[in-house]
Design a protein around this motif. Structure first.
Motif, PDB file in Angstrom:
ATOM      1  N   LYS A 129       1.016  -1.179  -0.022  1.00  0.00           N
ATOM      2  CA  LYS A 129       0.045   0.035  -0.263  1.00  0.00           C
ATOM      3  C   LYS A 129       0.424   1.430  -0.362  1.00  0.00           C
ATOM      4  N   ILE A 130       0.944   1.907  -0.950  1.00  0.00           N
ATOM      5  CA  ILE A 130       1.242   3.091  -1.341  1.00  0.00           C
ATOM      6  C   ILE A 130       1.305   4.503  -0.476  1.00  0.00           C
ATOM      7  N   ILE A 131       1.348   5.087   0.482  1.00  0.00           N
ATOM      8  CA  ILE A 131       0.666   6.050   1.338  1.00  0.00           C
ATOM      9  C   ILE A 131       1.334   7.466   0.923  1.00  0.00           C
ATOM     10  N   LYS A 132       0.460   8.783   0.769  1.00  0.00           N
ATOM     11  CA  LYS A 132       0.533   9.475   0.124  1.00  0.00           C
ATOM     12  C   LYS A 132       1.615  10.092   1.940  1.00  0.00           C
ATOM     13  N   PRO A 133       2.525  10.933   1.759  1.00  0.00           N
ATOM     14  CA  PRO A 133       3.206  11.681   2.676  1.00  0.00           C
ATOM     15  C   PRO A 133       2.529  12.608   3.094  1.00  0.00           C
ATOM     16  N   VAL A 134       2.418  13.576   4.065  1.00  0.00           N
ATOM     17  CA  VAL A 134       1.830  15.500   4.336  1.00  0.00           C
ATOM     18  C   VAL A 134       2.775  16.080   4.419  1.00  0.00           C
ATOM     19  N   ALA A 135       3.528  15.796   4.940  1.00  0.00           N
ATOM     20  CA  ALA A 135       4.007  17.627   5.827  1.00  0.00           C
ATOM     21  C   ALA A 135       5.220  17.431   5.049  1.00  0.00           C
ATOM     22  N   GLN A 136       5.718  15.994   4.045  1.00  0.00           N
ATOM     23  CA  GLN A 136       7.104  16.322   3.054  1.00  0.00           C
ATOM     24  C   GLN A 136       6.394  15.852   1.089  1.00  0.00           C
ATOM     25  N   PRO A 137       5.186  16.350   0.871  1.00  0.00           N
ATOM     26  CA  PRO A 137       4.498  15.810  -0.547  1.00  0.00           C
ATOM     27  C   PRO A 137       5.398  15.354  -1.144  1.00  0.00           C
ATOM     28  N   ILE A 138       6.432  16.195  -1.522  1.00  0.00           N
ATOM     29  CA  ILE A 138       7.041  16.256  -2.277  1.00  0.00           C
ATOM     30  C   ILE A 138       8.387  14.787  -2.751  1.00  0.00           C
ATOM     31  N   LEU A 139       9.037  13.689  -3.128  1.00  0.00           N
ATOM     32  CA  LEU A 139       9.857  13.218  -2.717  1.00  0.00           C
ATOM     33  C   LEU A 139      11.361  13.295  -3.185  1.00  0.00           C
ATOM     34  N   SER A 140      12.296  13.088  -2.278  1.00  0.00           N
ATOM     35  CA  SER A 140      13.550  13.670  -2.957  1.00  0.00           C
ATOM     36  C   SER A 140      13.733  12.841  -3.576  1.00  0.00           C
ATOM     37  N   VAL A 141      14.724  13.302  -5.129  1.00  0.00           N
ATOM     38  CA  VAL A 141      15.466  12.518  -5.948  1.00  0.00           C
ATOM     39  C   VAL A 141      16.476  11.491  -5.498  1.00  0.00           C
ATOM     40  N   TYR A 142      17.230  11.013  -3.751  1.00  0.00           N
ATOM     41  CA  TYR A 142      17.160  10.432  -3.299  1.00  0.00           C
ATOM     42  C   TYR A 142      16.525   9.594  -3.457  1.00  0.00           C
ATOM     43  N   CYS A 143      15.310  10.189  -2.358  1.00  0.00           N
ATOM     44  CA  CYS A 143      14.171   8.649  -2.172  1.00  0.00           C
ATOM     45  C   CYS A 143      13.563   8.210  -3.328  1.00  0.00           C
ATOM     46  N   LYS A 144      12.908   8.683  -4.331  1.00  0.00           N
ATOM     47  CA  LYS A 144      12.698   7.944  -5.515  1.00  0.00           C
ATOM     48  C   LYS A 144      13.967   7.042  -6.149  1.00  0.00           C
TER      49      LYS A 144
END
Length: 74
Positions: A44-59
């Motif tokens: 299950k993918i969950i949308k982050p609330v505080a930091q909704p844009i993922l970093s390049v590193y995270c992706k």
């Protein structure tokens, strides 16, 4: 003996940028029977609330894309 394995993925940044609070962005699990065979899986993918844009590193690290998160309704 049976096993239930859980894996969590969270927002992340490279070592040079660690001031952000992490949020869970994926919950994965699988059920393994006594023969060490995977019987069931869950993701299950969950949308982050505080930091909704993922970093390049995270992706790159998780393989989760911004598009996958944008399809989630909170």
């Amino acid at each position: 003996m049976n096993y239930f394995i859980i894996d969590l993925e969270a927002t992340c940044w490279g070592a040079d940028n660690v001031q952000h609070k992490q949020e869970i962005i994926e919950i994965g699990a699988c059920y393994i029977n006594s023969y060490m065979e995977v019987e069931k899986t869950f993701s299950k993918i969950i949308k982050p609330v505080a930091q909704p844009i993922l970093s390049v590193y995270c992706k790159q690290l998780t393989g989760i894309t911004q598009m996958e998160l944008s399809l989630i309704n909170i």
